[in-house]
Design a protein around this motif. Structure first.
Motif, PDB file in Angstrom:
ATOM      1  N   SER A  25      -6.115   2.339  -4.908  1.00 23.13           N
ATOM      2  CA  SER A  25      -4.675   2.277  -5.159  1.00 23.13           C
ATOM      3  C   SER A  25      -4.028   3.662  -5.089  1.00 23.13           C
ATOM      4  O   SER A  25      -2.888   3.790  -4.628  1.00 23.13           O
ATOM      5  CB  SER A  25      -4.383   1.610  -6.503  1.00 23.13           C
ATOM      6  OG  SER A  25      -5.001   2.329  -7.560  1.00 23.13           O
ATOM      7  N   ASN A  26      -4.730   4.705  -5.531  1.00 20.62           N
ATOM      8  CA  ASN A  26      -4.173   6.066  -5.425  1.00 20.62           C
ATOM      9  C   ASN A  26      -4.023   6.473  -3.971  1.00 20.62           C
ATOM     10  O   ASN A  26      -3.023   7.086  -3.593  1.00 20.62           O
ATOM     11  CB  ASN A  26      -5.052   7.076  -6.160  1.00 20.62           C
ATOM     12  CG  ASN A  26      -4.954   6.940  -7.666  1.00 20.62           C
ATOM     13  OD1 ASN A  26      -4.023   6.343  -8.183  1.00 20.62           O
ATOM     14  ND2 ASN A  26      -5.928   7.498  -8.352  1.00 20.62           N
ATOM     15  N   ARG A  29      -1.054   4.573  -2.463  1.00 23.97           N
ATOM     16  CA  ARG A  29       0.209   5.142  -2.952  1.00 23.97           C
ATOM     17  C   ARG A  29       0.509   6.482  -2.272  1.00 23.97           C
ATOM     18  O   ARG A  29       1.613   6.705  -1.772  1.00 23.97           O
ATOM     19  CB  ARG A  29       0.147   5.326  -4.468  1.00 23.97           C
ATOM     20  CG  ARG A  29       1.434   5.881  -5.075  1.00 23.97           C
ATOM     21  CD  ARG A  29       1.238   6.478  -6.458  1.00 23.97           C
ATOM     22  NE  ARG A  29       0.352   7.632  -6.344  1.00 23.97           N
ATOM     23  CZ  ARG A  29      -0.753   7.812  -7.073  1.00 23.97           C
ATOM     24  NH1 ARG A  29      -1.116   6.935  -7.977  1.00 23.97           N
ATOM     25  NH2 ARG A  29      -1.507   8.880  -6.904  1.00 23.97           N
ATOM     26  N   GLY A  91       0.423  -0.784   2.187  1.00 22.40           N
ATOM     27  CA  GLY A  91       1.702  -0.298   1.674  1.00 22.40           C
ATOM     28  C   GLY A  91       2.873  -1.055   2.264  1.00 22.40           C
ATOM     29  O   GLY A  91       2.712  -1.963   3.082  1.00 22.40           O
TER      30      GLY A  91
END
Length: 174
Positions: A25-26, A29, A91
């Motif tokens: 997830s990092n 993002r 994304g």
């Protein structure tokens, strides 16, 4: 008056866009934000190049006009690849001109008249700045072990360096 979506509806909409990826997830993002900024810059660079193409004048009009049209087409051709890369990693991407204007770092030029030499110089510098930003995103992709994004960026860097080189050579005094 439209009803505000409930948490359940918002969660369903978000789940509908969830793209399977092995990136954390990092990484998603970070890369989503960086690629969307690159995409906004790419659109801004495209429009500035077309602006100068449309407003070119002078004794080298035809050559410069055609050069900028060719470069604008090349720039525009990368936008879909950038946006699709953002979606492939899970994304979401740009949705509007307003979104572009909030993220772009390429400065607009709204002057009524710009000399051909100043047009070429400004675009050369914009392309050189774009290369620097692409390298930063490449480093980020490497950091997150996203080789596909890094590989695409390497091609975009090469294309952007070529544009800057052509603009430099075209604007040299003879």
């Amino acid at each position: 008056m439209a009803k505000k979506p409930t948490e359940e509806v918002r969660a369903r909409k978000k789940a509908a866009l969830a793209t399977p990826t092995d990136l954390g997830s990092n990484a998603i993002r970070d890369l989503e934000g960086a690629l969307n900024a690159i995409l906004a810059d790419t659109y801004a660079l495209y429009l500035k190049t077309k602006n100068f193409h449309w407003h070119m004048s002078g004794p080298h009009f035809r050559d410069y006009h055609l050069l900028l049209d060719e470069q604008a087409a090349e720039i525009l051709a990368t936008t879909d690849d950038i946006a699709e890369r953002v979606r492939k990693i899970g994304g979401t991407t740009l949705r509007s001109i307003g979104h572009i204007s909030r993220l772009q770092r390429v400065k607009d030029n709204n002057a009524d008249f710009v000399t051909p030499q100043d047009m070429l110089a400004e675009l050369r510098e914009d392309n050189r700045d774009h290369v620097k930003r692409l390298r930063e995103v490449h480093d980020l992709a490497d950091e997150h072990e996203d080789v596909a994004t890094a590989s695409l960026i390497e091609n975009w860097i090469d294309e952007t360096e070529k544009r800057a080189w052509f603009l430099f050579e075209t604007s040299r005094g003879g």
